[in-house]
Design a protein around this motif. Structure first.
Motif, PDB file in Angstrom:
ATOM      1  N   PRO A  97       0.832  -1.205   0.000  1.00  0.00           N
ATOM      2  CA  PRO A  97       0.000   0.000   0.000  1.00  0.00           C
ATOM      3  C   PRO A  97       0.869   1.259   0.000  1.00  0.00           C
ATOM      4  CG  PRO A  97      -0.700  -1.549   1.701  1.00  0.00           C
ATOM      5  CD  PRO A  97       0.597  -2.042   1.178  1.00  0.00           C
ATOM      6  N   ALA A  98       0.290   2.347  -0.480  1.00  0.00           N
ATOM      7  CA  ALA A  98       1.006   3.618  -0.472  1.00  0.00           C
ATOM      8  C   ALA A  98       1.370   4.007   0.955  1.00  0.00           C
ATOM      9  CB  ALA A  98       0.127   4.702  -1.106  1.00  0.00           C
ATOM     10  N   GLY A  99       2.556   4.570   1.112  1.00  0.00           N
ATOM     11  CA  GLY A  99       3.016   5.014   2.416  1.00  0.00           C
ATOM     12  C   GLY A  99       3.738   3.949   3.221  1.00  0.00           C
ATOM     13  N   LEU A 100       4.039   2.804   2.589  1.00  0.00           N
ATOM     14  CA  LEU A 100       4.650   1.693   3.316  1.00  0.00           C
ATOM     15  C   LEU A 100       5.885   1.203   2.576  1.00  0.00           C
ATOM     16  CD1 LEU A 100       3.946   0.129   5.902  1.00  0.00           C
ATOM     17  CD2 LEU A 100       2.776  -1.540   4.465  1.00  0.00           C
ATOM     18  N   LYS A 101       6.968   0.971   3.313  1.00  0.00           N
ATOM     19  CA  LYS A 101       8.213   0.457   2.745  1.00  0.00           C
ATOM     20  C   LYS A 101       8.712  -0.722   3.572  1.00  0.00           C
ATOM     21  CE  LYS A 101      10.720   4.214   2.887  1.00  0.00           C
ATOM     22  NZ  LYS A 101      11.861   5.154   2.659  1.00  0.00           N
ATOM     23  N   LEU A 102       9.286  -1.709   2.887  1.00  0.00           N
ATOM     24  CA  LEU A 102       9.931  -2.851   3.544  1.00  0.00           C
ATOM     25  C   LEU A 102      11.411  -2.848   3.198  1.00  0.00           C
ATOM     26  CD1 LEU A 102       7.484  -5.842   2.883  1.00  0.00           C
ATOM     27  CD2 LEU A 102       7.480  -4.223   4.787  1.00  0.00           C
ATOM     28  N   ILE A 103      12.238  -3.068   4.216  1.00  0.00           N
ATOM     29  CA  ILE A 103      13.694  -3.119   4.011  1.00  0.00           C
ATOM     30  C   ILE A 103      14.212  -4.385   4.689  1.00  0.00           C
ATOM     31  CG2 ILE A 103      15.901  -1.954   4.359  1.00  0.00           C
ATOM     32  CD1 ILE A 103      14.233   0.663   4.757  1.00  0.00           C
ATOM     33  N   GLU A 104      14.749  -5.298   3.902  1.00  0.00           N
ATOM     34  CA  GLU A 104      15.362  -6.501   4.466  1.00  0.00           C
ATOM     35  C   GLU A 104      16.785  -6.174   4.891  1.00  0.00           C
ATOM     36  OE1 GLU A 104      14.982 -10.071   2.175  1.00  0.00           O
ATOM     37  OE2 GLU A 104      13.065  -9.436   1.328  1.00  0.00           O
ATOM     38  N   ARG A 105      17.144  -6.587   6.102  1.00  0.00           N
ATOM     39  CA  ARG A 105      18.457  -6.263   6.647  1.00  0.00           C
ATOM     40  C   ARG A 105      19.447  -7.385   6.367  1.00  0.00           C
ATOM     41  NH1 ARG A 105      19.845  -1.552   7.311  1.00  0.00           N
ATOM     42  NH2 ARG A 105      21.244  -2.079   9.043  1.00  0.00           N
ATOM     43  N   PRO A 106      20.476  -7.118   5.531  1.00  0.00           N
ATOM     44  CA  PRO A 106      21.497  -8.145   5.274  1.00  0.00           C
ATOM     45  C   PRO A 106      22.468  -8.299   6.434  1.00  0.00           C
ATOM     46  CG  PRO A 106      22.039  -6.124   4.112  1.00  0.00           C
ATOM     47  CD  PRO A 106      20.706  -5.889   4.747  1.00  0.00           C
ATOM     48  N   THR A 107      22.519  -7.305   7.319  1.00  0.00           N
ATOM     49  CA  THR A 107      23.409  -7.358   8.474  1.00  0.00           C
ATOM     50  C   THR A 107      22.585  -7.308   9.756  1.00  0.00           C
ATOM     51  OG1 THR A 107      23.664  -4.950   8.436  1.00  0.00           O
ATOM     52  CG2 THR A 107      25.299  -6.247   7.236  1.00  0.00           C
ATOM     53  N   VAL A 108      23.214  -7.580  10.874  1.00  0.00           N
ATOM     54  CA  VAL A 108      22.536  -7.622  12.161  1.00  0.00           C
ATOM     55  C   VAL A 108      22.542  -6.234  12.794  1.00  0.00           C
ATOM     56  CG1 VAL A 108      22.520  -8.680  14.449  1.00  0.00           C
ATOM     57  CG2 VAL A 108      23.266 -10.003  12.456  1.00  0.00           C
ATOM     58  N   ASP A 109      21.405  -5.791  13.289  1.00  0.00           N
ATOM     59  CA  ASP A 109      21.327  -4.544  14.051  1.00  0.00           C
ATOM     60  C   ASP A 109      21.419  -4.842  15.544  1.00  0.00           C
ATOM     61  OD1 ASP A 109      21.110  -2.919  11.849  1.00  0.00           O
ATOM     62  OD2 ASP A 109      18.917  -2.949  11.834  1.00  0.00           O
ATOM     63  N   ASN A 131      18.351 -11.180   8.448  1.00  0.00           N
ATOM     64  CA  ASN A 131      18.670 -10.952   9.846  1.00  0.00           C
ATOM     65  C   ASN A 131      17.622 -10.084  10.526  1.00  0.00           C
ATOM     66  OD1 ASN A 131      21.365 -12.266  10.086  1.00  0.00           O
ATOM     67  ND2 ASN A 131      21.831 -10.846   8.430  1.00  0.00           N
ATOM     68  N   GLY A 132      16.905  -9.338   9.759  1.00  0.00           N
ATOM     69  CA  GLY A 132      15.842  -8.500  10.297  1.00  0.00           C
ATOM     70  C   GLY A 132      15.072  -7.853   9.172  1.00  0.00           C
ATOM     71  N   LEU A 133      13.877  -7.399   9.475  1.00  0.00           N
ATOM     72  CA  LEU A 133      13.029  -6.723   8.502  1.00  0.00           C
ATOM     73  C   LEU A 133      12.580  -5.408   9.102  1.00  0.00           C
ATOM     74  CD1 LEU A 133      11.378  -6.879   5.803  1.00  0.00           C
ATOM     75  CD2 LEU A 133       9.503  -7.785   7.197  1.00  0.00           C
ATOM     76  N   ILE A 134      12.738  -4.323   8.354  1.00  0.00           N
ATOM     77  CA  ILE A 134      12.257  -3.011   8.775  1.00  0.00           C
ATOM     78  C   ILE A 134      10.999  -2.676   7.979  1.00  0.00           C
ATOM     79  CG2 ILE A 134      12.766  -0.549   8.912  1.00  0.00           C
ATOM     80  CD1 ILE A 134      15.714  -1.270   9.160  1.00  0.00           C
ATOM     81  N   VAL A 135       9.946  -2.323   8.685  1.00  0.00           N
ATOM     82  CA  VAL A 135       8.704  -1.876   8.067  1.00  0.00           C
ATOM     83  C   VAL A 135       8.534  -0.412   8.428  1.00  0.00           C
ATOM     84  CG1 VAL A 135       6.219  -2.197   7.933  1.00  0.00           C
ATOM     85  CG2 VAL A 135       7.718  -4.181   8.284  1.00  0.00           C
ATOM     86  N   GLU A 161      11.425  -4.728  12.841  1.00  0.00           N
ATOM     87  CA  GLU A 161      11.426  -3.362  13.372  1.00  0.00           C
ATOM     88  C   GLU A 161      10.338  -2.573  12.647  1.00  0.00           C
ATOM     89  OE1 GLU A 161      13.337  -2.221  15.882  1.00  0.00           O
ATOM     90  OE2 GLU A 161      14.276  -4.193  16.083  1.00  0.00           O
ATOM     91  N   ILE A 162       9.456  -1.946  13.413  1.00  0.00           N
ATOM     92  CA  ILE A 162       8.380  -1.125  12.863  1.00  0.00           C
ATOM     93  C   ILE A 162       8.697   0.331  13.159  1.00  0.00           C
ATOM     94  CG2 ILE A 162       5.910  -0.667  12.841  1.00  0.00           C
ATOM     95  CD1 ILE A 162       6.531  -3.484  11.995  1.00  0.00           C
ATOM     96  N   LEU A 163       8.685   1.151  12.127  1.00  0.00           N
ATOM     97  CA  LEU A 163       8.936   2.580  12.283  1.00  0.00           C
ATOM     98  C   LEU A 163       7.753   3.351  11.702  1.00  0.00           C
ATOM     99  CD1 LEU A 163      10.717   4.952  13.057  1.00  0.00           C
ATOM    100  CD2 LEU A 163      11.927   4.694  10.869  1.00  0.00           C
ATOM    101  N   VAL A 164       7.017   4.038  12.564  1.00  0.00           N
ATOM    102  CA  VAL A 164       5.887   4.855  12.135  1.00  0.00           C
ATOM    103  C   VAL A 164       6.324   6.311  12.241  1.00  0.00           C
ATOM    104  CG1 VAL A 164       3.479   5.469  12.545  1.00  0.00           C
ATOM    105  CG2 VAL A 164       4.252   3.118  12.939  1.00  0.00           C
ATOM    106  N   ARG A 165       6.434   6.952  11.099  1.00  0.00           N
ATOM    107  CA  ARG A 165       6.933   8.325  11.051  1.00  0.00           C
ATOM    108  C   ARG A 165       5.901   9.318  11.605  1.00  0.00           C
ATOM    109  NH1 ARG A 165      12.346   8.222  10.845  1.00  0.00           N
ATOM    110  NH2 ARG A 165      13.150   7.064   9.042  1.00  0.00           N
ATOM    111  N   GLU A 166       6.365  10.530  11.824  1.00  0.00           N
ATOM    112  CA  GLU A 166       5.533  11.584  12.403  1.00  0.00           C
ATOM    113  C   GLU A 166       4.233  11.746  11.625  1.00  0.00           C
ATOM    114  OE1 GLU A 166       5.889  16.331  13.598  1.00  0.00           O
ATOM    115  OE2 GLU A 166       7.670  15.172  13.028  1.00  0.00           O
TER     116      GLU A 166
END
Length: 402
Positions: A97-109, A131-135, A161-166
């Motif tokens: 959906p619009a306004g949503l991004k997924l980032i697969e993490r190749p390294t460990v946070d 290693n992790g997924l950022i939404v 990891e979920i990040l909801v922007r301002e």
């Protein structure tokens, strides 16, 4: 491997298997820190105060493959893009959906809550592929986002990891369906100023499985977080949430219900820190337990001196449906501010005999009357479930009718 085995003194076969899994993954200092935080105590056990009713070390002696298939997903009827962790392996939709991004993490946070959340640290250390997924939600997302966690044998680990922007908002539906001897997930969520995140969870596992679902949430000023969970337990199931109000005027709702039968255990543990003024937390947990089931509730509100004008209420209410049911509860308040409105309550008892008699007098069979009264008791805890509310009610009704 011998040197690694010494990381956990007197390691059990299950802990040795976890060390072996760790040794098989690429070396990384952040992975090492997370695993060492877990290894400091090993699998949590009853001699740890926070785990005295949920002993993973005793209950998870080995990691033999689970004999049961994953449970049915109640959210399968909800139209939404689906992200699946199948045995820890990720599959994600092509379109979002619009306004949503997924980032697969190749390294460990780094996992900042490692020392406080040992099974979250374990999931962060052993998650792989990725290693992790950022939404990231950058706007108001109109469509819910579904997450499915299921195993395929021995172990399954996932980190998100979920990040909801301002000013943005996101609704997520999580299905934790078992299928592995031991599954653990770690979710981190950050809701920026004015943002909103709604999280609805369904958890069900088999009577020979262990599940750990761990969340760490941070709320900025005027952010809102609503969490609803329905748990049917497993041999051992722990749903743990640590939430920090770090901006003025943040609001949180932490609701849950558990329905447990013979051989099933569910532990709902939460810790909320009111680290900013004028923040609100409302928490309602309802449970119903049959003979041989065990429910655990542990909740704590911590209000430091900076948390003036805090408004917080915690309620836990349980029904013991049959002789032999067990519920352990520990609600706590730790308050250092002097201008707050904080309360907590805890009850456990049987169904109202007068109400049951009244319904039977009007022709309802006892089984149906008991099911209706129990549903009416728990439904309040599911009212913030958003798009997942009806699916959770259907799942609860199926259990009550069984």
């Amino acid at each position: 491997m011998n040197a690694l085995a010494d990381m956990i003194p007197n390691a059990t076969p299950a802990e040795l298997d976890l060390i072996e899994r760790y040794a098989s993954l690429p070396a990384d200092p952040r992975r090492e820190r997370a695993f060492q935080a877990f290894a400091a105590g090993g699998l949590p056990h009853r001699r740890m105060e926070a785990w005295r009713w949920t002993d993973f070390k005793a209950g998870l002696k080995s990691l033999e493959a689970a004999s049961a298939a994953p449970q049915a997903d109640p959210f399968a009827t909800v139209e939404a893009p689906v992200i699946v962790f199948d045995g820890g392996k990720l599959s994600a939709p092509d379109g979002l959906p619009a306004g949503l991004k997924l980032i697969e993490r190749p390294t460990v946070d780094a996992y900042g809550a490692a020392e406080d959340l040992p099974l979250g640290a374990l999931a962060a250390a052993l998650s792989d592929s990725p290693n992790g997924l950022i939404v990231e939600a950058t706007d108001i997302v109109d469509t819910p986002l579904r997450f499915v966690f299921r195993g395929d044998g021995q172990i399954a680990f996932a980190r998100i990891e979920i990040l909801v922007r301002e000013g943005a908002s996101l609704e997520m539906l999580e299905s934790h369906l078992g299928g592995a001897a031991f599954s653990a997930s770690a979710l981190g969520a950050k809701v920026e100023a004015g943002g909103a995140l709604r999280r609805t969870l369904f958890q069900a596992g088999a009577a020979n499985e262990a599940q750990a679902i761990t969340a760490s949430v941070e709320l900025d000023a005027a952010a809102r977080y609503a969490q609803t969970a329905l748990s049917f337990g497993a041999k051992l199931a722990r749903l743990e949430t640590r939430l920090v109000h770090q901006g003025e005027g943040a609001e949180a709702v932490l609701n849950a219900a558990y329905l447990l039968g013979d051989g099933y255990h569910a532990d709902l543990t939460s810790f909320v820190r009111h680290g900013a003024p004028a923040c609100v937390t409302k928490q309602s947990t309802k449970g119903a337990v049959r003979d041989g089931g065990r429910g655990v509730f542990q909740g704590k509100f911590h209000v430091p001196r900076v948390g003036q004008k805090t408004d917080a209420d915690m309620q836990h209410n349980a029904l013991l449906l049959e002789d032999g049911a067990e519920v352990d509860a520990k609600p706590e308040l730790e308050i250092y501010a002097d201008d707050v409105a904080c309360a907590h309550g805890n009850t456990a008892g049987a169904l109202d005999a007068d109400a049951l008699f009244y319904m039977r007098q009007r022709g309802l069979p006892e089984t149906d009357a008991r099911a209706l009264l129990t549903e009416a008791f728990i439904v309040e805890a599911l009212e913030e479930a958003g798009a997942g509310e009806e699916a959770l009610l259907v799942a609860a009704r199926a259990w009550l009718a069984a």
